[in-house]
Design a protein around this motif. Structure first.
Motif, PDB file in Angstrom:
ATOM      1  N   UNK A  47       3.386  35.169-113.897  1.00 41.52           N
ATOM      2  CA  UNK A  47       4.823  35.438-113.965  1.00 41.52           C
ATOM      3  C   UNK A  47       5.545  35.000-112.694  1.00 41.52           C
ATOM      4  N   UNK A  48       4.808  34.870-111.589  1.00 42.41           N
ATOM      5  CA  UNK A  48       5.437  34.475-110.328  1.00 42.41           C
ATOM      6  C   UNK A  48       4.533  33.487-109.594  1.00 42.41           C
ATOM      7  N   UNK A  49       5.106  32.312-109.274  1.00 38.53           N
ATOM      8  CA  UNK A  49       4.371  31.255-108.579  1.00 38.53           C
ATOM      9  C   UNK A  49       5.186  30.832-107.367  1.00 38.53           C
ATOM     10  N   UNK A  50       4.637  31.059-106.177  1.00 36.56           N
ATOM     11  CA  UNK A  50       5.327  30.735-104.926  1.00 36.56           C
ATOM     12  C   UNK A  50       4.438  29.829-104.078  1.00 36.56           C
ATOM     13  N   UNK A  51       4.866  28.570-103.936  1.00 35.99           N
ATOM     14  CA  UNK A  51       4.126  27.578-103.151  1.00 35.99           C
ATOM     15  C   UNK A  51       5.002  26.967-102.067  1.00 35.99           C
ATOM     16  N   UNK A  52       6.138  27.557-101.782  1.00 36.84           N
ATOM     17  CA  UNK A  52       7.117  26.935-100.894  1.00 36.84           C
ATOM     18  C   UNK A  52       6.660  26.917 -99.434  1.00 36.84           C
ATOM     19  N   UNK A  90       8.858  21.455 -99.545  1.00 38.59           N
ATOM     20  CA  UNK A  90       7.607  20.721 -99.526  1.00 38.59           C
ATOM     21  C   UNK A  90       7.942  19.232 -99.450  1.00 38.59           C
ATOM     22  N   UNK A  91       7.017  18.396 -99.854  1.00 43.58           N
ATOM     23  CA  UNK A  91       7.235  16.948 -99.871  1.00 43.58           C
ATOM     24  C   UNK A  91       6.959  16.395-101.261  1.00 43.58           C
ATOM     25  N   UNK A  92       7.322  17.160-102.268  1.00 45.26           N
ATOM     26  CA  UNK A  92       7.107  16.766-103.654  1.00 45.26           C
ATOM     27  C   UNK A  92       8.022  15.601-104.012  1.00 45.26           C
ATOM     28  N   UNK A 148      14.434  22.988-104.376  1.00 40.09           N
ATOM     29  CA  UNK A 148      15.225  22.293-103.378  1.00 40.09           C
ATOM     30  C   UNK A 148      14.380  21.827-102.200  1.00 40.09           C
ATOM     31  N   UNK A 149      14.952  20.906-101.423  1.00 47.20           N
ATOM     32  CA  UNK A 149      14.359  20.409-100.176  1.00 47.20           C
ATOM     33  C   UNK A 149      12.990  19.777-100.407  1.00 47.20           C
TER      34      UNK A 149
END
Length: 250
Positions: free
Chosen positions: A145-150, A176-178, A198-199
């Motif tokens: 339910x929650x995915x945080x990879x920032x 990130x650099x996606x 974003x970013x």
């Protein structure tokens, strides 16, 4: 998993099985079940089910941690420490529901084996030094339910397999650099409320399938290189409160 109380007070550990506790957290007794240790939770049978050592002054790595010894470990929170090195693939042997390794110094790639954690509901890996691409195997975590990879150094495209995460409510991929386009499959995630992409270096159009995200409250796509027109379908999102698209080529 062994823990020497004298080490906890006087030495700096190199691996998690002999951790050092910050004095503000105190130390546990030297004998008996680990269920009496600081930050450890157990079930009625005395089996370890939870490990909560957030902001506990722990350093070292997880490379020799005996994951296979914890058959019922469902909750792990090691956030806000100084853990480093890779995330071991062996972590996939745990029956995890909650995993938070955020705000540490983990490096290397996110192991593909993480896709075996099919009971996982929350995954926080943000604010580390993780690099390479987001493994497509994360799309196997259908309970998530929650995915945080920032705030890592992740690169490559956003995998289209994220469109399989039908229970996902919050998606944090920012800073990130996606690169590459935003997968149309994100529009399959009809439970999404918060999207932060974003970013990064994302290009191409904003998918019109975003119009399927009827529960969306916040959409952050600013500071990318997105192009084309803003899909009219976004205008149908009645619950949308925050829409940030600036610093793009729209």
């Amino acid at each position: 998993m062994e823990r020497n109380p004298s080490e906890c007070q006087h030495s700096v550990p190199v691996v998690l099985p002999t951790w050092e506790l910050n004095p503000k957290n105190g130390s546990s007794s030297s004998a008996g079940s680990p269920c009496s240790w600081f930050g450890v939770s157990c079930n009625a049978e005395g089996s370890v089910t939870g490990l909560n050592l957030t902001n506990s002054g722990i350093n070292g790595t997880l490379e020799t941690f005996s994951f296979s010894s914890f058959l019922n470990l469902a909750y792990v929170n090691l956030s806000m420490n100084e853990l480093s090195g890779p995330i071991p693939p062996q972590i996939s042997s745990l029956p995890l529901v909650y995993l938070d390794l955020s705000i540490n110094e983990f490096s290397g790639n996110i192991p593909h084996e993480i896709g075996r954690l099919t009971n996982l509901e929350t995954l926080h890996l943000e604010e580390n030094r993780l690099n390479r691409s987001i493994p497509r195997e994360i799309g196997q975590l259908r309970s998530l339910s929650e995915l945080a990879l920032y705030a890592n150094h992740l690169s490559g495209p956003i995998p289209s397999s994220l469109g399989n995460l039908s229970n996902l409510v919050s998606l944090y991929l920012y800073d990130n650099q996606l690169f590459g386009s935003i997968p149309e499959e994100i529009g399959n995630l009809t439970n999404l409320e918060l999207v932060y992409m974003n970013s990064n270096g994302l290009t191409g159009p904003i998918p019109s399938t975003f119009g399927n995200l009827n529960r969306l409250i916040e959409l952050h796509l600013f500071n990318n290189t997105l192009s084309g027109s803003i899909p009219v379908e976004i205008g149908k999102l009645k619950g949308l409160v925050i829409l940030l698209l600036h610093i793009n080529n729209l």
